[in-house]
Design a protein around this motif. Sequence first.
Motif, short mmCIF file in Angstrom:
data_model
loop_
_atom_site.label_atom_id
_atom_site.label_comp_id
_atom_site.label_asym_id
_atom_site.label_seq_id
_atom_site.Cartn_x
_atom_site.Cartn_y
_atom_site.Cartn_z
N SER A 97 28.85 88.39 36.89
CA SER A 97 29.91 87.88 36.02
C SER A 97 29.67 88.30 34.57
N ILE A 98 30.77 88.29 33.82
CA ILE A 98 30.74 88.59 32.38
C ILE A 98 31.41 87.42 31.68
N GLN A 99 30.77 86.94 30.62
CA GLN A 99 31.34 85.88 29.80
C GLN A 99 31.44 86.38 28.36
N VAL A 100 32.55 86.05 27.71
CA VAL A 100 32.75 86.40 26.30
C VAL A 100 32.83 85.10 25.51
N PHE A 101 32.02 85.01 24.46
CA PHE A 101 31.96 83.81 23.62
C PHE A 101 32.42 84.13 22.20
N SER A 102 33.08 83.18 21.58
CA SER A 102 33.48 83.30 20.18
C SER A 102 32.24 83.19 19.28
N PRO A 103 32.40 83.49 18.00
CA PRO A 103 31.27 83.32 17.07
C PRO A 103 30.76 81.88 17.01
N LEU A 104 31.59 80.92 17.40
CA LEU A 104 31.20 79.51 17.39
C LEU A 104 30.64 79.05 18.73
N ALA A 148 41.03 87.91 17.83
CA ALA A 148 40.97 88.33 16.42
C ALA A 148 39.75 89.21 16.19
N ALA A 149 39.82 90.04 15.17
CA ALA A 149 38.68 90.88 14.79
C ALA A 149 37.50 89.98 14.45
N GLY A 150 36.31 90.43 14.82
CA GLY A 150 35.12 89.65 14.51
C GLY A 150 33.98 89.98 15.45
N LEU A 151 32.94 89.18 15.37
CA LEU A 151 31.74 89.36 16.19
C LEU A 151 31.83 88.42 17.39
N TYR A 152 31.59 88.97 18.58
CA TYR A 152 31.62 88.19 19.82
C TYR A 152 30.31 88.38 20.56
N VAL A 153 29.98 87.43 21.42
CA VAL A 153 28.79 87.51 22.24
C VAL A 153 29.23 87.70 23.68
N VAL A 154 28.65 88.71 24.33
CA VAL A 154 28.97 89.01 25.73
C VAL A 154 27.71 88.78 26.56
#
Length: 70
Positions: free
Chosen positions: A17-24, A46-52
């Motif tokens: 699985s793959i999960q994408v998290f917001s900066p928060l 939105a543009a920004g930094l994400y954690v995968v």
Amino acid sequence: PTATDLHIQLPGAATGSIQVFSPLGQLLREQSILSAHTTVPLGEYAAGLYVVRITTAAGVSTHRVVHASR
């Protein structure tokens, strides 16, 4: 950086699985990995930094991804 889709290439015929998290830290997307090449659409965010976070039988890896606006 990516503007639309994140392309992930895994060794072998991986599943998981793959999960994408917001900066928060909010979980924005979760999808299954069904083959060694997987595409994750990011264009709706939105543009920004994400954690995968990628989880397979081989383990868990976490990556920072810069999503640039189009």
